[in-house]
Write an enzyme that holds these catalytic residues in place. Structure first.
Site, PDB file in Angstrom:
ATOM      1  N   GLU A   1     -30.599 -21.811  39.811  1.00  0.00           N
ATOM      2  CA  GLU A   1     -30.000 -23.130  39.567  1.00  0.00           C
ATOM      3  C   GLU A   1     -28.484 -23.082  39.502  1.00  0.00           C
ATOM      4  O   GLU A   1     -27.796 -23.907  40.096  1.00  0.00           O
ATOM      5  CB  GLU A   1     -30.543 -23.749  38.278  1.00  0.00           C
ATOM      6  CG  GLU A   1     -31.915 -24.384  38.404  1.00  0.00           C
ATOM      7  CD  GLU A   1     -33.055 -23.399  38.383  1.00  0.00           C
ATOM      8  OE1 GLU A   1     -32.808 -22.185  38.186  1.00  0.00           O
ATOM      9  OE2 GLU A   1     -34.216 -23.826  38.562  1.00  0.00           O
TER      10      GLU A   1
ATOM     11  N   HIS B   1     -40.582 -28.156  28.886  1.00  0.00           N
ATOM     12  CA  HIS B   1     -40.669 -28.881  30.153  1.00  0.00           C
ATOM     13  C   HIS B   1     -40.788 -30.395  29.979  1.00  0.00           C
ATOM     14  O   HIS B   1     -41.212 -31.096  30.895  1.00  0.00           O
ATOM     15  CB  HIS B   1     -41.880 -28.397  30.960  1.00  0.00           C
ATOM     16  CG  HIS B   1     -41.691 -27.073  31.619  1.00  0.00           C
ATOM     17  ND1 HIS B   1     -41.298 -25.945  30.937  1.00  0.00           N
ATOM     18  CD2 HIS B   1     -41.835 -26.676  32.917  1.00  0.00           C
ATOM     19  CE1 HIS B   1     -41.230 -24.926  31.778  1.00  0.00           C
ATOM     20  NE2 HIS B   1     -41.551 -25.339  32.977  1.00  0.00           N
TER      21      HIS B   1
HETATM   22  C1  LIG Z   1     -35.428 -21.994  35.619  1.00  0.00           C
HETATM   23  C2  LIG Z   1     -36.617 -22.551  36.300  1.00  0.00           C
HETATM   24  N1  LIG Z   1     -36.502 -23.053  37.551  1.00  0.00           N
HETATM   25  C3  LIG Z   1     -37.567 -23.562  38.201  1.00  0.00           C
HETATM   26  C4  LIG Z   1     -38.798 -23.595  37.600  1.00  0.00           C
HETATM   27  C5  LIG Z   1     -40.018 -24.176  38.348  1.00  0.00           C
HETATM   28  N2  LIG Z   1     -40.918 -23.073  38.757  1.00  0.00           N
HETATM   29  C6  LIG Z   1     -41.991 -22.749  37.992  1.00  0.00           C
HETATM   30  S1  LIG Z   1     -42.787 -21.416  38.634  1.00  0.00           S
HETATM   31  C7  LIG Z   1     -41.742 -21.289  39.931  1.00  0.00           C
HETATM   32  C8  LIG Z   1     -41.943 -20.194  40.936  1.00  0.00           C
HETATM   33  C9  LIG Z   1     -41.880 -18.822  40.310  1.00  0.00           C
HETATM   34  O1  LIG Z   1     -42.225 -17.823  41.246  1.00  0.00           O
HETATM   35  P1  LIG Z   1     -42.455 -16.327  40.800  1.00  0.00           P
HETATM   36  O2  LIG Z   1     -41.353 -15.868  39.924  1.00  0.00           O
HETATM   37  O3  LIG Z   1     -42.715 -15.524  42.027  1.00  0.00           O
HETATM   38  O4  LIG Z   1     -43.754 -16.355  39.871  1.00  0.00           O
HETATM   39  P2  LIG Z   1     -45.244 -16.703  40.305  1.00  0.00           P
HETATM   40  O5  LIG Z   1     -45.444 -18.171  40.034  1.00  0.00           O
HETATM   41  O6  LIG Z   1     -45.422 -16.349  41.753  1.00  0.00           O
HETATM   42  O7  LIG Z   1     -46.126 -15.885  39.410  1.00  0.00           O
HETATM   43  C10 LIG Z   1     -40.755 -22.270  39.864  1.00  0.00           C
HETATM   44  C11 LIG Z   1     -39.670 -22.439  40.861  1.00  0.00           C
HETATM   45  C12 LIG Z   1     -38.889 -23.088  36.278  1.00  0.00           C
HETATM   46  N3  LIG Z   1     -40.052 -23.121  35.609  1.00  0.00           N
HETATM   47  N4  LIG Z   1     -37.803 -22.566  35.677  1.00  0.00           N
END
Ligand SMILES: Cc1ncc(C[n+]2csc(CCOP(=O)(O)OP(=O)(O)O)c2C)c(N)n1
Ligand SMILES: Cc1ncc(C[n+]2csc(CCOP(=O)(O)OP(=O)(O)O)c2C)c(N)n1
Ligand SMILES: [Mg+2]
Ligand SMILES: [Mg+2]
Lengths: 330, 372, 330, 372
Positions: free
Chosen positions: A60, A129
């Protein structure tokens, strides 16, 4: 006029501005292939390609700051931050940079960018959230903060925000995306900085914005059936704040209740109440009241989330308290 | 606490030679070398006077000087073209001067006057010149990195790569490599293939914290590894080596759209800012620093090489002194911003109800009722 | 009683608590070898060593978050953030983590930590280094926010903050570090959540905190010489907010002016004014007024910085306006 | 947009073999392998039922499943000792179960009931168990890294390194390596020599964004290079390999106070969360995924090796089904938190004037005047 959703209205404004001005580019997490967490950008990657509809890593601070730099070179980036809760990761770039660069460097470079982000609770997304932190941004000189409550406003304000040369935060709302309303076809450009009397009335003024303005209108209709005339002021813009429209309304009605989704203490409603208490002092028949969220990290459990958030019933209760306390004046 | 005072690990000239590779000024035309010396001298003179003006309360707030970094500053700016964009941290007086910004207007900014390069709004940490594409000194550590990265992104919309393409240089200090924005920015530059060169001016210290104490990988040029961004270290006291290394990276940025990470090993001769007596430095370290001042070294080198004689040198130094004296006079003569200018740069696009209250004013302007 | 500076009082509290409880550790940038940007931690590295007085890299989010995790395992970290402006880099850890962890996980782990950070303008540090953003933190459930105005309060509040099991933000002030005041020797522990009437009066209430409470007391003394009796309420704690002490005072005086260093719109004063307008409605002889900063990114130039910030003169002007407008009532 | 759909680069089993090195279950006692299968089966069953309960509106908010990651989850938890601490992201149901948290109480948390492991306050993303040292699932991407790092810092105050020393494991997803907190946390762990193992569960995707699209260095285990933290990649479908790699890193953390970075190559069989249909996946990719389900593979492997017969397997699966059915019943029978519990966890240390207003309440409690 066609009825479309708040979501569709935002989408249409983005698409129209991208067609109109090639400097308009979109940046954000999962806005392309995934079509946006809330699908506002659906189809835009297909139409405009990965350069102008750019999926970012989970960074971000990085991509919001990148939008600032791109704006300094003449682009007009529209950034999507998935929810306002994540804007905290980018807040140094938003507040210490986007909001400061034009003034701190003596007006040499504007920063024409828009940050779109939804706030709001009630979806059982739990404490981290479900926040409404718009009051933080509304406090910051150099920013403009708008909070549309209808699809028509969403379209016209997003269009205005994109064409504005200052950083504009457009507050969306998770619980409004699916709401429908009439939206005029073609280009509509709102005036940032103006509130609107969306329901005229004479007995009491309810002030709201975003979701709370929608509830306020609904409650006003219900009171109308009982012969109580409620005026609704939809702030639409939190910064600048249109104090004159607010105070003019309360000077007329003599009573004011503010509905806000954020926490009571130091929330948006505090400024509105303080403004009314100063700007309509001699006209008030009763103290200004605020209806806001209980001051806890919002619990996940539905039973607790429901009671922690302000709703139409709480507003109706307070309006009735106001009216009862001031029968004499009616 | 022994290990806590500044060590000289990773500052060994030898090591720098290995990594950077200094070049004798013989490789460059005499006039060029002399011009570098002229610029370095101007910066030195400017910084010494700035420090003096601070103690005389002509300058306020924070004031960070480039004393000891002149060769790095001049070498970097020599590599940058007028069409390139520059972002720096708050220790940027020298960059502004070497970028060709008016000495008087830079000093006027430090004085907080209307003729300042940022109209007196920014001060020492926030020098800006849209025309010369100096897009700002930034006071938040790491704050300049994301915008600089975004500027490079904007360039990709202007046209394709090529020898004449524009590029961005983003300067930062060694301590800045530990903040999140460094990671996020370099990663974006890598995946989006942006024309940008990140330059770490490694003066060995944050304020008193050493690189070794703050960074898991103290060879900072290697920190591009997490993004497959090639890094290089150069002797920051060798103006030509700095210029050549920066030019090569800028060239790759222009023609291949590949970001680069350049580390210039430099030295901060004084405290972190003019008010810092640097008591945390060991006497041994302070003595060592004196021997690392790039100005006498470069002067001697040029005289040695027969490029410069003492008269010319003395003339250059006198010129610089005059120029800075004139700058001080100009700054001092420039008026302070008038009170009615307070809201002048509040918004680029004016809108209704923009707040214009002064402290103690009511929230609503007198006679507003009539307006509604 | 010995007179010491606000700086010394903070230092003494840190030292005393470190001697008392080995779980108290200090984390921050340049707090050790450099002895702190504002020298609060001078000598502590020598005395307690680099483990307990830990210089951090420039990684606000990292070390503030690290303090959270250490607190979850029973340490009592005291973090110094060099100025409140840099707390934006750590705000996700402060607001989405420190403030949420106790409640969101059902009370299984407290987060006993303190964040010390100075705010305030007037030092010509320009727009990004001169902010007063305490209202942001005051809005957040799960946090406690205190803002001492005297050396005695600084010592007692820091001690209380360190012993409190919740995350506490202790707001310091650049312009107060060198101010002196009497401080009782030995252990003093303040009660977080209480405001104090620091100057009793009958004609008008001035509400302030941190630097503004100091100015308010000075102004009250000046009015006393003219026979005007001003009561000063020093908030001391912004969260929780002691609304009862504020409203009780205004119910007595009938007039209120708030002095705050932050920007007017949506600032701390908005909540105070809204609270008074509701809690003392029938007792007010005049509208509550706020004296706050002009809403611009603070310029570096002294000529502009001076006029943009609230001062004693602005407060005096507004007090006089209040008194003139309500002569009848005196 | 071809290049935009998920590629299978960096997921080739071959490559994983090279980097990780899977081991045949022959190396481990039969009961152990069977126990792994039992745990993996329980997680599978739990996640399938959780998805079902979500569609039945018993579960709300966001719900992220470990479907496809069972071997990684069980392998990691097998390496962790009861005295170690665990921090994870929001995709953590399986970790909670494998950590020994009560299946019924975990389901109750997803249902938002009083018997939930976080008293119904946290939900699916925020499972916590102080006793089992599961210090939370965290919903902010990267949010768990700084606190996990600080927990490791706290351990250094408890005692010196040694084979019995406590350590911290911090799990995250691949997309999380791009956020600033990753950089700042690993750097702190390196310079402070903390007993912590960071584990990247690389399922190839953020939500729809691939690792290659988001990370300048897509071989994520190499990203420790910026801190001199050794990294290793392991086949996340090989439960034993995962356990052994994690154990080795934890061992180094305990005895040498050296942090480690482990990357487990895994697969997310469904969408990002239960509401995501994953339309962005190419059909080819979806087909390929089916072949990568660790459960049937491990089952077959064990049967092959003669460690497991179909009856025992069927029995294990039936057991899991019963256990989860019981958990659902328990959760469903558990009451919702009562309204008067809203402020129960507002503060750990109560203080005067803590706000207790419900929406629509006046700012001051009735009869407050008497109190003053
Ligand atoms: C700071 C932040 N930005 C965006 C999000 C929205 N978000 C939730 S999960 C996710 C993807 C995360 O991917 P990864 O780290 O690979 O974990 P996975 O879900 O694949 O286990 C996003 C962008 C968030 N929760 N927190
Ligand atoms: C985010 C942030 N944290 C802390 C500071 C305070 N600060 C100003 S300069 C500095 C040291 C920076 O060191 P380095 O990056 O090496 O640059 P140098 O001053 O050596 O040129 C610090 C900690 C700041 N300005 N911004
Ligand atoms: Mg440095
Ligand atoms: Mg992933």
């Amino acid at each position: 006029m066609p009825e479309i959703t708040y979501r569709q209205a935002l989408h249409d404004a983005l698409r129209a501005e991208m067609m109109r001005d090639e400097n308009v580019v979109l940046l954000g997490e999962e806005i392309g292939l995934f079509e946006g967490s809330y699908k506002i950008t659906a189809g835009l990657l297909e139409e405009f390609g990965p350069e102008r509809v750019r999926d970012t890593p989970i960074s971000e601070e990085g991509f919001v700051g990148a939008a600032i730099g791109a704006a300094m070179l003449g682009m007009r980036p529209v950034v999507e931050i998935m929810t306002i809760n994540f804007s905290l990761l980018a807040i140094d770039q938003i507040v210490n940079h986007a909001a400061k660069i034009y003034g701190m460097f003596g007006g040499q470079t504007p920063v024409p960018m828009v940050i779109r982000t939804p706030g709001g609770g009630g979806q059982q997304l739990a404490a981290t959230h479900s926040q409404n932190l718009e009051v933080w941004y509304a406090h910051i000189p150099g920013l403009k903060v708008v909070a549309p409550s209808t699809p028509a406003d969403a379209k016209a304000m997003l269009t205005a925000a994109i064409r504005d040369d200052d950083p504009v935060i457009l507050l969306e709302n998770l619980s409004l995306y699916n709401t429908k309303g009439e939206v005029p076809e073609g280009e509509q450009v709102a005036t940032i900085g103006k509130a609107a009397v969306t329901v005229p009335g004479t007995d009491l003024t309810v002030v709201g914005y975003s979701r709370s303005a929608v509830i306020a209108r609904d409650v006003a209709r219900r009171f109308a059936d009982q012969g109580v005339s409620i005026e609704v002021v939809d702030l639409a813009s939190l910064r600048p704040l249109d104090r004159q429209t607010i105070c003019a309304s309360v000077r007329k009605t003599g009573r004011a209740v503010i509905l806000e989704d954020d926490w009571l203490s130091y929330g948006v409603g505090a400024e509105i109440a303080a403004t009314i208490a100063e700007g309509a002092f001699d006209y008030l028949d009763a103290p200004v009241r605020r209806v806001a969220a209980a001051e806890v990290p919002l619990p996940y459990a539905k039973s607790l989330e429901r009671i922690a958030l302000p709703d139409a019933d709480a507003l109706i209760k307070v309006i009735n308290e106001q009216l009862d306390a001031t029968r004499f004046a009616r | 606490m022994a290990g806590r005072t500044q060590t000289s690990r990773s500052r060994r000239p030898a090591k720098q030679q290995d990594d950077g590779g200094a070049t004798a000024p013989a490789d460059v035309p005499a006039e060029t070398s002399i011009d570098y010396y002229r610029q370095m001298t101007l910066i030195r003179e400017f910084e010494l006077r700035a420090g003096e003006m601070y103690t005389r309360a002509k300058i306020g707030g924070y004031c960070h000087l480039n004393l000891g970094e002149e060769a790095t500053v001049v070498g970097l700016m020599a590599a940058l073209r007028p069409t390139d964009y520059l972002f720096t941290n708050y220790r940027e007086h020298g960059y502004a001067l070497a970028r060709g910004m008016d000495t008087g207007r830079v000093m006027a900014e430090l004085f907080g006057r209307v003729d300042g390069v940022s109209a007196g709004r920014g001060g020492s940490m926030h020098l800006f010149d849209a025309e010369r594409r100096m897009l700002g000194g930034y006071g938040i550590v790491g704050g300049q990195l994301p915008p600089a990265t975004g500027a490079a992104l904007a360039l990709t919309f202007r046209g394709g790569p090529g020898p004449d393409a524009e590029a961005v240089m983003c300067q930062m200090g060694d301590g800045t490599t530990n903040i999140g924005a460094f990671h996020e920015s370099l990663n974006l530059a890598a995946i989006w293939q942006l024309p940008i060169v990140y330059v770490i001016v490694n003066n060995g210290l944050g304020m008193a914290t050493t690189v070794e104490h703050a960074s898991g990988e103290p060879d900072l040029y290697k920190r591009g590894c997490s993004y497959r961004i090639p890094g290089e270290r150069v002797d920051g006291n060798d103006v030509t080596a700095v210029r050549q290394a920066a030019e090569a990276m800028l060239q790759r940025a222009r023609t291949e759209r590949r970001p680069g990470l350049l580390e210039a090993m430099s030295h901060r001769l004084r405290g972190h800012s003019v008010v810092d007596p640097a008591r945390y430095r060991s006497r041994e370290e302070t003595d060592r620093l004196r021997t690392l001042d790039p100005l006498p070294a470069f002067r001697a080198q040029l005289v040695e090489a027969g490029v410069l004689d003492d008269d010319t040198a003395a003339h250059i130094e006198a010129e610089a002194a005059e120029k800075v004296a004139a700058a001080v006079a100009f700054a001092d003569a420039s008026p302070e911003p008038a009170p009615d200018e307070l809201f002048r740069f509040a918004y680029a696009t004016d809108v209704p109800n923009a707040p214009r209250m002064m402290p103690g004013d009511p929230v609503l302007p007198a006679g507003w009722e009539a307006a509604v």
